[in-house]
Write a protein that holds these residues in place. Sequence first.
Motif, PDB file in Angstrom:
ATOM      1  N   THR A   1     -13.431  -3.832  -3.804  1.00 27.42           N
ATOM      2  CA  THR A   1     -12.009  -3.686  -3.496  1.00 27.42           C
ATOM      3  C   THR A   1     -11.176  -4.151  -4.673  1.00 27.42           C
ATOM      4  O   THR A   1     -11.363  -5.262  -5.174  1.00 27.42           O
ATOM      5  CB  THR A   1     -11.628  -4.512  -2.255  1.00 27.42           C
ATOM      6  N   MET A   2     -10.253  -3.291  -5.122  1.00 27.23           N
ATOM      7  CA  MET A   2      -9.317  -3.672  -6.185  1.00 27.23           C
ATOM      8  C   MET A   2      -8.187  -4.470  -5.561  1.00 27.23           C
ATOM      9  O   MET A   2      -7.557  -4.011  -4.598  1.00 27.23           O
ATOM     10  CB  MET A   2      -8.787  -2.420  -6.894  1.00 27.23           C
ATOM     11  N   CYS A   3      -7.920  -5.655  -6.103  1.00 30.87           N
ATOM     12  CA  CYS A   3      -7.043  -6.620  -5.437  1.00 30.87           C
ATOM     13  C   CYS A   3      -5.858  -7.072  -6.288  1.00 30.87           C
ATOM     14  O   CYS A   3      -5.404  -8.210  -6.147  1.00 30.87           O
ATOM     15  CB  CYS A   3      -7.847  -7.851  -5.013  1.00 30.87           C
TER      16      CYS A   3
ATOM     17  N   GLU B   1      -2.754  -7.051  -5.941  1.00 28.34           N
ATOM     18  CA  GLU B   1      -1.797  -6.700  -4.888  1.00 28.34           C
ATOM     19  C   GLU B   1      -0.347  -6.709  -5.340  1.00 28.34           C
ATOM     20  O   GLU B   1       0.516  -6.078  -4.740  1.00 28.34           O
ATOM     21  CB  GLU B   1      -1.976  -7.645  -3.697  1.00 28.34           C
TER      22      GLU B   1
ATOM     23  N   ASN C   1      -2.539  -2.380  -8.134  1.00 33.97           N
ATOM     24  CA  ASN C   1      -3.818  -2.159  -8.801  1.00 33.97           C
ATOM     25  C   ASN C   1      -3.672  -1.452 -10.142  1.00 33.97           C
ATOM     26  O   ASN C   1      -4.568  -0.708 -10.577  1.00 33.97           O
ATOM     27  CB  ASN C   1      -4.789  -1.381  -7.902  1.00 33.97           C
TER      28      ASN C   1
ATOM     29  N   GLY D   1      -8.804   0.463  -2.627  1.00 31.66           N
ATOM     30  CA  GLY D   1      -7.734  -0.464  -2.973  1.00 31.66           C
ATOM     31  C   GLY D   1      -7.434  -1.399  -1.831  1.00 31.66           C
ATOM     32  O   GLY D   1      -7.584  -1.045  -0.652  1.00 31.66           O
TER      33      GLY D   1
ATOM     34  N   ARG E   1      -2.506  -0.454   2.077  1.00 33.49           N
ATOM     35  CA  ARG E   1      -3.515  -0.301   1.039  1.00 33.49           C
ATOM     36  C   ARG E   1      -3.034   0.712  -0.004  1.00 33.49           C
ATOM     37  O   ARG E   1      -2.419   1.731   0.346  1.00 33.49           O
ATOM     38  CB  ARG E   1      -4.841   0.201   1.622  1.00 33.49           C
TER      39      ARG E   1
ATOM     40  N   PHE F   1      -4.658   2.664  -3.639  1.00 38.78           N
ATOM     41  CA  PHE F   1      -5.845   2.814  -4.492  1.00 38.78           C
ATOM     42  C   PHE F   1      -5.544   2.322  -5.907  1.00 38.78           C
ATOM     43  O   PHE F   1      -6.064   1.291  -6.317  1.00 38.78           O
ATOM     44  CB  PHE F   1      -6.307   4.275  -4.506  1.00 38.78           C
ATOM     45  N   SER F   2      -4.699   3.009  -6.660  1.00 43.01           N
ATOM     46  CA  SER F   2      -4.417   2.545  -8.022  1.00 43.01           C
ATOM     47  C   SER F   2      -3.207   3.260  -8.595  1.00 43.01           C
ATOM     48  O   SER F   2      -3.042   4.471  -8.422  1.00 43.01           O
ATOM     49  CB  SER F   2      -5.615   2.772  -8.946  1.00 43.01           C
TER      50      SER F   2
ATOM     51  N   GLY G   1      -6.308   5.837 -11.835  1.00 44.34           N
ATOM     52  CA  GLY G   1      -6.886   5.928 -10.498  1.00 44.34           C
ATOM     53  C   GLY G   1      -7.435   7.313 -10.224  1.00 44.34           C
ATOM     54  O   GLY G   1      -8.517   7.468  -9.648  1.00 44.34           O
TER      55      GLY G   1
END
Length: 441
Positions: free
Chosen positions: A181-183, A185, A189, A219, A231, A233-234, A297
């Motif tokens: 998980t990309m964090c 926040e 991301n 994400g 949430r 993703f990027s 992303g």
Amino acid sequence: MTATATATAAASTTAAARAVAESAERTDALLATLPLPSARSAAQQALAVEAQNEARTLRSRFLKLHGPDLYQQLTDGLALDLRLPELVAGAAVACPGLVPSAERMAEEQSRPQADKEGLEIDQGLFLRQMLGSPVSGPHLVDAMALPTERALRLLPEFRRTGLLELRSVRLERQGSAAHLTMCREDSLNAEDNQQVDDMETAVDLALLDPAVGVGVLRGGVMTHPRYRGRRVFSAGINLKSLHAGQISLVDFLLRRELGYINKLLRGVRVDHAGSWHTPVIEKPWVAAVDTFAIGGGAQLLMVFDRVLAAADSYVSLPAAQEGIVPGAGNLRLGRLAGGRISRQAVLWGRRIHATEPDARFLLDEVVEPDRLDGAVEESLERLDSQAVTTNRRMLNLAEEPPEHFRHYMAEFALQQALRLYSQDVIGKVGRFATASAAART
């Protein structure tokens, strides 16, 4: 080769190296007399460019003639596996002036992007030659496929606990699946040097852990005011970090492609029981897109075996708007979506919404947001198979032969470096930083 010929060749190399060093010294001395790049007049800027072009012409000639021998020297006849930072550092010592020294780079990296001299262009010139060579290129790509020292240090603890929490990512083993998980926040991301380091560490661990059979990237939940509680993703490259001069050609842009993204696609190279038939450990990967996958992303999605997306999400690759080259996106997007869609996305900035017909070229399954968790679990269960792993290897080999990737990355090394220091990019990231600061006040 006779002793006389060998001596003549050595003398020629020494003379060429001396010319490179002397040209670099003259250029550095001139630049030191000028104001910072952002404060230079047109005449001063032209003077600097002329000196830099002259020095780079000599570097280019040296690399074409002596680059292969230099790589052999730096790697002790290909016996040493040097990652990108080690290679450029070694070249700076072995051949002064060919690439910037550690001291020059430290000074350069302390400046905002607009006030840098563009020393990374010389690194890009050097790495284009190294990656483009049929001898040094494959060796360097293989070196970048090795697990990082950081990952090897953390592996015993991860195997014991099944949990890794870093600044930018969280990796958790659930059953036989690695959930990455990309964090970031606070920044949607958006990637920077730290996130690239953390991502490669996590990907290495997921590949090296024998208890993991399949991986998923998603994400995390954001604290960013606009997307709080959702949430994401990027958002791609962190333009604020780029403006501040904190996005590195070697440690971010090249390491990202040759490091963790290439490992997602082709695996990690390590000695293991099956090395005699397969020198890498690779596993299937799923990506799950919430909200959006922008820029970097979107590039990530192109190497995954199955891509899921929430129905309210979109994908975009606004490279022309940002002014830089979208990693290996130009290499892969045309194969997946065709030339017309590639140009619409890269050159025109088109957003492709998950529910559009054209999204089928990038996304395997689109579901309502509340069904994405279930779709992820189903995909992980179906892909967790040795047969899948073998067949993905053969599909990847057919779709993107390693030599195609290497040749692309050789040219990318220099072209991306040039884009980083182009006036349009510097102006765009400056305006982005100003707008971001205004939005916070």
